[in-house]
Write an enzyme that holds these catalytic residues in place. Structure first.
Site, short mmCIF file in Angstrom:
data_model
loop_
_atom_site.label_atom_id
_atom_site.label_comp_id
_atom_site.label_asym_id
_atom_site.label_seq_id
_atom_site.Cartn_x
_atom_site.Cartn_y
_atom_site.Cartn_z
N HIS A 1 53.11 79.29 54.25
CA HIS A 1 53.92 79.21 55.46
C HIS A 1 53.36 80.15 56.53
CE1 HIS A 1 57.68 79.28 57.91
NE2 HIS A 1 57.32 80.54 58.10
N GLU A 2 53.06 81.40 56.14
CA GLU A 2 52.52 82.36 57.10
C GLU A 2 51.13 81.94 57.58
OE1 GLU A 2 54.51 84.39 58.30
OE2 GLU A 2 56.06 84.15 56.79
N HIS B 1 51.37 79.62 60.49
CA HIS B 1 51.46 80.28 61.79
C HIS B 1 50.07 80.65 62.30
CE1 HIS B 1 55.78 80.52 61.93
NE2 HIS B 1 55.87 81.22 60.82
N GLU C 1 58.58 77.62 63.17
CA GLU C 1 58.89 77.89 61.75
C GLU C 1 58.96 76.59 60.96
OE1 GLU C 1 58.88 80.75 60.37
OE2 GLU C 1 58.76 81.95 62.21
#
Length: 432
Positions: free
Chosen positions: A278-279, A282, A358
């Site tokens: 997930h990070e 970004h 997100e």
């Protein structure tokens, strides 16, 4: 006039506080949709009855405090002006220093100290509340230390910003906001660059990931996503909180992905890899740089509106507020009030952009790992650890949530080829 303004402001705040109390505690909003009850997105499935009660209570109190605290700050700034305290602070600073810079340093100190003292009880209540509900593990001395560091960092930042802003106002009362905006761009980028290595370590210790076996898995995942592999850090948060988190911070060579040690201690490797993916999402989709661009655009509009609003307020209510012109140091509480109001008013837009990013990062993590189950269980554990509200009322979502509510996140990452209802999934396995 000043007394009348103060009474009206108190009455408006009182009406607002009562209205928000009724909305948050008695509106009945935020219920789980009937179609999702009993599914893996329903907190009743993965939280105990006691945890559900605590989550409901804790979320409502925190939401109410959020909506009351910011207007309370506006009210305090207003009373500082109406009571003549701002004029007094300016008098003290002018009598003790000839240089405009040192006058600003003295003025900002007294204003910052007053705000810190007046708002300290509210900050302490938040800390005490977090302790009572088992979220915070931080000792009072440690909490006070962080508070004093906050005061110091905010004070230094305020001195730098206010010195430049009021110097620009004196140089150009019409275009100061434009010049301030232009200077804010390199300043903001510089702060984002140094924050991971200068500011963040003031609060916690950061170090490279110590679990080498997990590190190897993360590096392999990073390599798969074509991401530089030397920016993964862990931070010691267990001594302060039971909550879990991970985030991306910094830009350029100082950019890094940070994992709280609580996350490392309480999630499985598969769940951590999903969080890391997930990070990485970004990082891959350049969300930090998009965020900077959005901030630059919003700050342009915000500073322009702040200049217009301050000029109008001073022209109409300057006598009551004891402000003769915008370049007076005593107008600083008005500047802070107006900018705080504009930030609060714009938060639904900035939060919407953040929630979209997100959601994109969640989707990227699913595409990278293919592990729907780890995504669901990690979100469930994050909800339990922080006693989070999975489906907040609409206003709470608009103004508070930089991430999609967990109800949405879990539903979007679940494998649609699998059953949403755990009992049906287990029954299907037995039939096989």
């Amino acid at each position: 006039m000043a007394k009348r303004m103060g009474i009206i402001a108190l009455m408006l705040f009182g009406v607002y506080a009562v209205g928000m109390y009724l909305y948050i505690f008695h509106s009945g909003s935020g219920e789980i949709p009937a179609a999702l009850k009993g599914t893996v997105a329903d907190p009743a499935v993965f939280m105990s009855h006691h945890e559900l009660l605590l989550s409901g209570e804790y979320s409502k109190i925190r939401n109410y405090l959020f909506f009351v605290a910011t207007p309370l700050e506006w009210l305090i700034y207003l009373f500082i002006l109406l009571a003549g305290l701002s004029k007094l602070f300016e008098k003290w600073s002018v009598s003790r220093a000839k240089s405009t810079l040192f006058q600003t340093i003295i003025y900002v100190f007294w204003l910052s100290l007053l705000m810190y003292v007046v708002l300290w009880p509210l900050d302490y209540y938040r800390y005490h509340l977090s302790k009572d509900y088992g979220i915070s593990t931080q000792t009072f001395p440690s909490w006070m230390k962080d508070g004093l560091i906050d005061f110091g960092v905010n004070y230094v930042t305020s001195v730098l910003v206010m010195s430049v802003v009021y110097w620009l106002i004196k140089k150009s009362t019409k275009r100061w906001w434009l010049y301030a905006w232009l200077l804010s761009i390199p300043f903001s980028i510089f702060v984002m660059f140094v924050q991971p290595v200068v500011i963040d370590p003031l609060y916690n210790d950061f170090y490279p990931l110590q679990n080498k076996e997990l590190e190897a898995k993360i590096l392999a995942l990073a390599d798969q996503a074509n991401i530089p592999s030397d920016h993964v850090y862990e931070v010691n948060m267990a001594e302060k909180t039971n909550a879990m988190n991970a985030y991306v911070t910094g830009i350029g060579s100082n950019s890094r992905i940070v994992l709280w040690d609580t996350t490392l201690n309480r999630l499985t490797d598969r769940e951590i890899l999903f969080i890391m993916a997930h990070e990485m999402g970004h990082y891959v989709e350049k969300h930090i740089y998009i965020g900077i661009a959005c901030y630059i655009l919003l700050s342009f509009v915000g500073l322009w509106l702040a200049a217009k609003m301050m000029n109008w307020i001073i022209a109409r209510y300057g006598k009551a507020l004891k402000i003769s012109k915008i370049s007076d140091l005593r107008s600083m509480p008005l500047f802070l009030l107006v900018t705080s109001f504009l930030l609060f008013a714009s938060s639904p837009l900035s939060n919407y952009i953040s929630r979209y990013q997100e959601s994109r990062a969640d989707q990227y993590a699913i595409e990278l790992t293919g592990d729907h189950q780890a995504a669901v269980t990690s979100f469930q554990k994050l909800t339990k650890a922080g006693l989070s509200e999975v489906n907040p009322p609409l206003l709470v979502k608009w103004f508070r949530y930089t991430h999609p509510p967990m109800l949405e996140r879990i539903y979007k990452v679940v494998d649609k080829n699998e059953d949403l209802v755990p009992e049906k999934k287990e029954e299907r396995k037995r039939n096989k």
